[in-house]
Motif scaffolding. Structure first.
Motif, PDB file in Angstrom:
ATOM      1  N   UNK A 146     -98.496  93.729  46.056  1.00 56.97           N
ATOM      2  CA  UNK A 146     -99.003  94.026  44.706  1.00 56.97           C
ATOM      3  C   UNK A 146     -97.907  93.867  43.664  1.00 56.97           C
ATOM      4  N   UNK A 147     -96.715  94.368  43.981  1.00 58.81           N
ATOM      5  CA  UNK A 147     -95.616  94.272  43.027  1.00 58.81           C
ATOM      6  C   UNK A 147     -95.218  92.810  42.777  1.00 58.81           C
ATOM      7  N   UNK A 148     -95.252  92.003  43.838  1.00 59.04           N
ATOM      8  CA  UNK A 148     -94.918  90.600  43.678  1.00 59.04           C
ATOM      9  C   UNK A 148     -95.931  89.853  42.831  1.00 59.04           C
ATOM     10  N   UNK A 149     -97.218  90.115  43.070  1.00 61.51           N
ATOM     11  CA  UNK A 149     -98.270  89.498  42.258  1.00 61.51           C
ATOM     12  C   UNK A 149     -98.124  89.928  40.801  1.00 61.51           C
ATOM     13  N   UNK A 159    -104.830  91.455  51.096  1.00 60.99           N
ATOM     14  CA  UNK A 159    -103.420  91.842  51.108  1.00 60.99           C
ATOM     15  C   UNK A 159    -103.085  92.766  49.932  1.00 60.99           C
ATOM     16  N   UNK A 160    -103.767  92.568  48.807  1.00 63.41           N
ATOM     17  CA  UNK A 160    -103.555  93.459  47.663  1.00 63.41           C
ATOM     18  C   UNK A 160    -104.030  94.869  47.951  1.00 63.41           C
ATOM     19  N   UNK A 171     -95.870  87.311  56.389  1.00 62.41           N
ATOM     20  CA  UNK A 171     -96.890  88.188  56.965  1.00 62.41           C
ATOM     21  C   UNK A 171     -96.410  89.628  57.062  1.00 62.41           C
ATOM     22  N   UNK A 172     -95.104  89.835  57.048  1.00 62.92           N
ATOM     23  CA  UNK A 172     -94.546  91.183  57.177  1.00 62.92           C
ATOM     24  C   UNK A 172     -94.522  91.949  55.851  1.00 62.92           C
ATOM     25  N   UNK A 173     -94.864  91.301  54.744  1.00 60.21           N
ATOM     26  CA  UNK A 173     -94.856  91.972  53.447  1.00 60.21           C
ATOM     27  C   UNK A 173     -96.032  92.938  53.362  1.00 60.21           C
ATOM     28  N   UNK A 174     -95.743  94.221  53.072  1.00 58.41           N
ATOM     29  CA  UNK A 174     -96.807  95.217  53.024  1.00 58.41           C
ATOM     30  C   UNK A 174     -97.566  95.143  51.694  1.00 58.41           C
ATOM     31  N   UNK A 175     -98.665  95.898  51.607  1.00 51.50           N
ATOM     32  CA  UNK A 175     -99.541  95.813  50.431  1.00 51.50           C
ATOM     33  C   UNK A 175     -98.838  96.229  49.152  1.00 51.50           C
TER      34      UNK A 175
END
Length: 213
Positions: A31-34, A206-207, A23-27
């Motif tokens: 996006x970079x992870x996706x 989240x994106x 939940x702490x991962x920012x947008x």
């Protein structure tokens, strides 16, 4: 596991997905992870694309090279599918992008179509359908029906998924048994609200940083 379902098993994918779940991962990082997982999915899913040879010349000597023969099309399901599109365009920079707008009605959980950018006739040989999150599978099934109605054979469609539920994937497989599915990971269940558990949350929110407080 059905023969047409391919689940990635790679430490980099596992690490990236674990970051996405937080939940702490920012947008930006989401996006970079996706993007990164989508890139790996695209590479793996394109292993069997037909190649055509040509004769070329390096500064040193002649060589026999190759290029991808089939015409590739990308079909992201709005809006979350946009998060996968740039990664696939890295692999297929000339591919046309055909957007499909579908949302899941909150009460019935049934897909509702609101937009389609498919031209009158299919002008691609292989279509990559991009859907980051498959929960119930209803939205992906609706998109697949649209592509089939458009005229693309099911055997020429590849569904790319970042995270799917077992129930949702089975729903798709029972409806389209010949479909080739590439998924980074599979979660065991969905909630009564139709959300993957443990899942990622709402991928679109989240994106694009539209999460309501």
């Amino acid at each position: 596991m059905p023969g047409n379902r391919h689940v990635l098993s790679h430490p980099l994918v596992n690490a990236r997905l674990s970051q996405l779940r937080q939940t702490t991962t920012n947008s930006r990082d989401f996006r970079e992870g996706i993007h990164d997982i989508s890139l790996i999915l695209g590479i793996e899913a394109s292993r069997d694309l037909e190649e055509e040879c040509f004769e070329g010349q390096t500064p040193i000597a002649p060589f026999t090279g190759s290029f991808i023969k089939p015409r590739i099309g990308l079909t992201p399901i709005l809006r979350a599918g946009l998060g996968m599109t740039d990664a696939l365009l890295t692999l297929f920079p000339s591919a046309p992008v055909y957007h499909l707008g579908l949302f899941r009605e909150k009460v019935s959980l049934q897909p509702v179509e609101y937009y389609s950018k498919l031209p009158s006739d299919p002008n691609v040989d292989v279509c990559f359908l991009l859907d980051p999150l498959v929960a119930t599978g209803g939205t992906a099934c609706a998109a697949l029906a649209m592509l089939l109605d458009w005229g693309v054979p099911l055997t020429n469609i590849k569904l790319l998924v970042v995270l799917g539920s077992e129930e949702g994937l089975k729903h798709i497989e029972s409806s389209f048994p010949e479909l080739e599915i590439w998924v980074a990971a599979v979660d065991p269940r969905i909630t009564n609200d139709g959300l993957i558990s443990p899942g990622l949350g709402d991928t679109g929110d989240r994106l694009f940083n539209t999460i309501r407080e």
